[in-house]
Design an enzyme around this catalytic site. Sequence first.
Site, PDB file in Angstrom:
ATOM      1  N   GLY A  94       0.805  -1.213   0.000  1.00 34.24           N
ATOM      2  CA  GLY A  94       0.000   0.000   0.000  1.00 34.24           C
ATOM      3  C   GLY A  94       0.834   1.258   0.000  1.00 34.24           C
ATOM      4  O   GLY A  94       0.293   2.359  -0.079  1.00 34.24           O
ATOM      5  N   CYS A  95       2.148   1.112   0.080  1.00 38.22           N
ATOM      6  CA  CYS A  95       3.045   2.257   0.011  1.00 38.22           C
ATOM      7  C   CYS A  95       3.651   2.310  -1.390  1.00 38.22           C
ATOM      8  O   CYS A  95       4.007   1.278  -1.953  1.00 38.22           O
ATOM      9  CB  CYS A  95       4.175   2.139   1.038  1.00 38.22           C
ATOM     10  SG  CYS A  95       3.608   2.242   2.737  1.00 38.22           S
ATOM     11  N   ASP A  96       3.766   3.524  -1.952  1.00 35.59           N
ATOM     12  CA  ASP A  96       4.375   3.668  -3.271  1.00 35.59           C
ATOM     13  C   ASP A  96       5.856   3.316  -3.243  1.00 35.59           C
ATOM     14  O   ASP A  96       6.386   2.741  -4.182  1.00 35.59           O
ATOM     15  CB  ASP A  96       4.198   5.093  -3.794  1.00 35.59           C
ATOM     16  CG  ASP A  96       2.763   5.367  -4.226  1.00 35.59           C
ATOM     17  OD1 ASP A  96       1.982   4.400  -4.365  1.00 35.59           O
ATOM     18  OD2 ASP A  96       2.426   6.544  -4.426  1.00 35.59           O
ATOM     19  N   SER A  97       6.536   3.668  -2.174  1.00 37.73           N
ATOM     20  CA  SER A  97       7.951   3.330  -2.001  1.00 37.73           C
ATOM     21  C   SER A  97       8.051   2.152  -1.044  1.00 37.73           C
ATOM     22  O   SER A  97       7.137   1.906  -0.253  1.00 37.73           O
ATOM     23  CB  SER A  97       8.709   4.515  -1.404  1.00 37.73           C
ATOM     24  OG  SER A  97       8.617   5.638  -2.251  1.00 37.73           O
TER      25      SER A  97
END
Length: 137
Positions: free
Chosen positions: A51-54
């Site tokens: 759920g995190c872009d990075s």
Amino acid sequence: MSELSIAATGALQSFQQAAGWEQRARLLMQWGDRLEPLSDTERIDDNLVTGCDSKLWLLGEPRGDHWHFRGTSEARLLRGLLAVLLLRANGLRASELQRLDIADWFGQLGLSRQLSPSRANGMNAVLQRMRELASSG
């Protein structure tokens, strides 16, 4: 809701005294630089938060009936956001983690308006992972 820890209170005071986004962004970077490093053996897929872009890794362990979390991210700003979230979440019981309102916490820090939707979603994913770890522990 639970009282703020000494560390969270200190961070809150620092952010509330910051004049504008640039100072808050600098504070975020500084807090992120203070995160306890993770070893290569801890930077594994099982510890990645989806759920995190990075890439962001999170580990949690019970200490008595309270929880302690550690983590890091490849993205510097995300490390800072994680650091201030950890300040708020560390030391809470599982039941307190379930009630933790991170939108309110980031609002108190003066960071809400500058959080992009993807960063806000990422921080919500981190909190969800904390809750999962605490409920399974």
